[in-house]
Design a protein around this motif. Structure first.
Motif, PDB file in Angstrom:
ATOM      1  N   ASN A  73       0.803 -11.965  -5.410  1.00 13.71           N
ATOM      2  CA  ASN A  73       1.463 -11.036  -6.366  1.00 13.71           C
ATOM      3  C   ASN A  73       0.536  -9.905  -6.929  1.00 13.71           C
ATOM      4  N   ARG A  74       0.381  -8.819  -6.216  1.00 12.01           N
ATOM      5  CA  ARG A  74      -0.473  -7.889  -6.993  1.00 12.01           C
ATOM      6  C   ARG A  74       0.018  -6.439  -6.449  1.00 12.01           C
ATOM      7  N   TYR A  75      -0.363  -5.566  -7.176  1.00 13.85           N
ATOM      8  CA  TYR A  75       0.187  -4.121  -7.031  1.00 13.85           C
ATOM      9  C   TYR A  75      -0.651  -3.575  -5.460  1.00 13.85           C
ATOM     10  N   ARG A  76       0.530  -2.922  -4.811  1.00 15.47           N
ATOM     11  CA  ARG A  76      -0.040  -2.232  -3.615  1.00 15.47           C
ATOM     12  C   ARG A  76       0.215  -0.877  -3.514  1.00 15.47           C
ATOM     13  N   ALA A  77      -0.657   0.218  -3.562  1.00 17.41           N
ATOM     14  CA  ALA A  77      -0.354   1.563  -3.720  1.00 17.41           C
ATOM     15  C   ALA A  77       0.401   1.878  -2.493  1.00 17.41           C
ATOM     16  N   ASP A  78       0.182   1.426  -1.437  1.00 12.42           N
ATOM     17  CA  ASP A  78       0.852   1.908  -0.084  1.00 12.42           C
ATOM     18  C   ASP A  78       2.271   1.600  -0.170  1.00 12.42           C
ATOM     19  N   ILE A 112      -3.063   7.541   3.976  1.00 11.61           N
ATOM     20  CA  ILE A 112      -1.726   8.363   3.902  1.00 11.61           C
ATOM     21  C   ILE A 112      -0.795   7.762   2.962  1.00 11.61           C
ATOM     22  N   LEU A 113      -0.454   6.333   2.927  1.00 19.16           N
ATOM     23  CA  LEU A 113       0.293   5.941   2.202  1.00 19.16           C
ATOM     24  C   LEU A 113       0.029   5.741   0.739  1.00 19.16           C
ATOM     25  N   ALA A 114      -1.265   5.435   0.685  1.00 17.27           N
ATOM     26  CA  ALA A 114      -2.043   5.286  -0.693  1.00 17.27           C
ATOM     27  C   ALA A 114      -2.438   6.420  -1.150  1.00 17.27           C
ATOM     28  N   SER A 115      -2.252   7.774  -0.724  1.00 23.01           N
ATOM     29  CA  SER A 115      -2.561   8.887  -1.193  1.00 23.01           C
ATOM     30  C   SER A 115      -1.969   9.179  -2.743  1.00 23.01           C
ATOM     31  N   ARG A 116      -2.607  10.157  -3.441  1.00 21.21           N
ATOM     32  CA  ARG A 116      -2.234  10.312  -4.841  1.00 21.21           C
ATOM     33  C   ARG A 116      -0.646  10.823  -4.797  1.00 21.21           C
TER      34      ARG A 116
END
Length: 649
Positions: free
Chosen positions: A4-9, A276-280
């Motif tokens: 249960n943690r944050y995923r930028a993607d 790509i998905l985790a780009s700012r």
């Protein structure tokens, strides 16, 4: 189980989903399948929420108070702000009927039942989707209805010792099967019915329970490493290949939802996820995706309302940019400060605020959109109800019809039959004769007069609608046979058989078979009716490019053009072939009366939506208001003709 943690993607995936939806709403021709972004959101939501709930289950049990308080802090601040903004702007810009509709939809949205509300209102009489500022909240209704029951199901399954994976898979499979059954039968029900959409959230729920972050080695690991790219391809195909004609959700919804599942299950070190998905930029759009989803559609919809149609692309681009600005401000100035407050009273206060907004909306609907905001002529342009209590039970028809009104309970002397235009003609005659004659109105919207009408491209919504219209007119004809009135009045939008229809290449061309279908259908109908009654056919009333609301509205977009009046000569010329076809039918049936409404509704050179005295003659661009109906009945002499026919009985 997934941590249960944050995923930028995931925020990057949210960005793709919301961008697809916004692009579809702003430029549907360029992004025809962008609506699948909502389905991606469903999968993400099921995945994240179930991950949280599963973590609580393993930690000792689900705290329902904490869960729903957290949902309130997540959902309600931005929703309440957008609803209040729509309420304020609607008060300034919307006419009474429009504002009443907005109030109803506000109440439904505040209760997380917008999908049920729009499902109930769907059909021929529903306003066009672009004129419903809160239509997009149907998806929020689906989501929150799911979360009313899902935590309870999860908690009960855990306490009873059931296998969570099997429970989720079984419920998801049942919902998907229901979707496959309902969608082909009733696509609107399949779209809005929560039980036929829950499987999309269920896919995310399944993934949250069964996923592992480590795979031993070999082909499976390589597959997961490239899963994000593959999932993006599936979603991209959906966005570009699907369009409004795609049966949806149905089987087609598997493509974007499985694409989202594949991305969520992919390896953390995959290049597509990291780069790509985790780009700012994508993460930023993902963070504001919820308020962006809430803001963009009301802005585009209000633009369409103020423009009386689809506005220029510049306005649509401006609406999208403004929605990004408003979403950013909403996220940083409202959502984050409230989300970080953990106290349960915050959630209760937010829920109370949403309830108050819902009550405001309900009050607006009950008070018919506050008509006192406008001159009396504006309030008087709305058509009366389509049915009265006694009519439907008295006629004994089994077919689908949605107009049924009568002046008395005895056998009718005059029967009005037609599509939605028939009500105005009926109401005008009833008003002129003060209900002294026994008259009845039977009608079906979208079904112009005709019997056994063959396939007519562009005339009906679908082949099913054409077949339904034929069945309806057959029963109407049988009703005339049973009652044998002195006069049957046929009213309808017959000129639609003579217009241009879109081709497969989105070009417009004349459908060569449609005029013949009109003549054959009307001829069959009159032939069936004449043994039992005299027949009168009212030619189609003048139709305008925009409704009176366009010029009556106090707020308009710069450059908006309202067609308050049209050239009488141009109108007559555009209907020459239609009227010639009616004359040909008249030759075959010389006893049939043909009534032209143009002389009674138009001046010598033009037709106007208002009278010289300031009365509004139309309720929209093709239906008479009570004042317009009365003018037709009196100025054309049609009311006197009906009165004389009734006296002959």
């Amino acid at each position: 189980m997934l941590a249960n943690r944050y995923r930028a993607d995931i925020d990057g995936l949210r960005a793709i989903a919301v961008a697809a939806v916004v692009a579809f709403h702003a430029f549907p021709d360029l992004v025809p399948g962008g609506f699948v972004g909502v389905d991606v959101f469903f999968v993400i939501s099921g995945f994240l929420i179930t991950s949280i709930l599963a973590h609580q289950v393993h930690a000792g049990g689900i705290s329902f108070t904490r869960f729903y308080s957290r949902r309130a802090r997540r959902i309600l601040p931005a929703l309440c702000l957008v609803l209040l903004a729509c309420l304020g702007f609607g008060y300034l810009a919307l006419l009474p009927e429009e504002f009443a509709n907005l109030g109803r939809h506000m109440a439904a949205a505040a209760a997380f039942a917008a999908n049920l509300s729009f499902w109930r209102e769907s059909g021929y009489f529903a306003p066009a989707s672009e004129f419903q500022p809160l239509l997009h909240l149907w998806s929020l209704g689906i989501e929150e209805q799911f979360y009313l029951v899902w935590p309870v199901v999860l908690a009960v399954a855990w306490r009873r010792g059931f296998n969570l994976t099997r429970v989720i898979l079984a419920l998801t499979a049942v919902s998907f099967a229901l979707n496959l059954v309902v969608t082909p039968i009733d696509s609107v029900a399949g779209f809005y019915f929560p039980l036929s959409r829950f499987w999309e959230l269920g896919l995310g729920c399944c993934l949250a329970i069964v996923s592992k972050r480590s795979v031993a080695s070999g082909p499976a690991r390589r597959l997961l490493r490239h899963g994000a790219s593959f999932g993006a391809v599936l979603i991209g195909i959906s966005i570009l290949a699907f369009d409004r004609r795609t049966p949806f959700p149905g089987v087609a919804a598997l493509l974007p939802t499985l694409g989202a599942v594949t991305i969520l299950a992919s390896e953390e070190d995959s290049w597509f996820r990291r780069r790509i998905l985790a780009s700012r930029p994508l993460v930023f759009i993902g963070l504001i995706s919820y308020p962006l989803y809430l803001w963009h559609w009301p802005l585009l919809s209000f633009e369409a309302i103020l423009h009386a149609g689809t506005p220029h692309p510049i306005y649509r681009v401006a609406a999208v940019l403004l929605s990004v600005v408003l979403a950013t401000l909403t996220y940083y100035c409202l959502e984050l400060p409230i989300r970080h407050k953990r106290a349960v009273p915050i959630g209760i206060a937010l829920a109370s605020g949403a309830a108050m907004i819902g009550l405001f909306g309900l009050a607006i609907a009950v008070h018919r959109g506050l008509p006192s905001r406008f001159p009396p002529a504006v309030s008087a342009m709305s058509q009366p109800p389509r049915e009265d209590e006694s009519c439907r039970n008295s006629v004994g028809l089994k077919t689908q019809y949605n107009y049924c009104k009568r002046t008395r309970a005895d056998t009718p002397q005059v029967v009005f039959l037609g599509d939605s235009q028939a009500q105005g003609i009926y109401e005008g005659v009833v008003d002129a004769l003060s209900q002294k004659r026994s008259m009845i109105l039977l009608g079906r919207g979208g079904c112009p007069p005709g019997l056994n009408v063959v396939s007519s491209p562009g005339v009906y919504e679908s082949e099913e609608r054409r077949e339904m219209c034929n069945r309806t007119w057959a029963e109407f004809a049988d009703y005339v046979r049973r009652t044998r009135p002195e006069l049957v009045v046929l009213v309808g939008d017959g000129s639609r058989f003579f217009g241009l229809v879109p081709t497969d290449d989105n070009e417009l061309e004349a459908a060569t078979g449609n005029p013949a279908a009109f003549r054959a259908g009307l001829n069959d109908l009159v032939t069936r009716l004449e043994p039992y009654s005299r027949v009168a056919y009212v030619l189609e009333i003048p139709t305008f490019e925009t409704a009176p609301a366009c010029f009556l509205r106090p707020v308009k977009l710069p450059g908006s053009r309202c067609s308050e009046r049209i050239s009488r000569g141009s109108l007559v010329a555009s209907r020459a072939v239609y009227q010639q076809s009616v004359r040909e039918i008249h030759v075959q049936h010389p006893d049939m009366l043909v009534v032209d409404p143009i002389p009674s509704l138009c001046g010598s050179t033009s037709c106007s939506q208002t009278s010289r005295g300031g009365q509004v003659l139309y309720s929209d661009k093709m239906h008479l208001s009570p004042a317009g109906a009365r003018r037709f009945a009196e100025n054309s002499g049609f009311a006197q003709l009906v009165a004389e026919a009734a006296l002959d009985r």
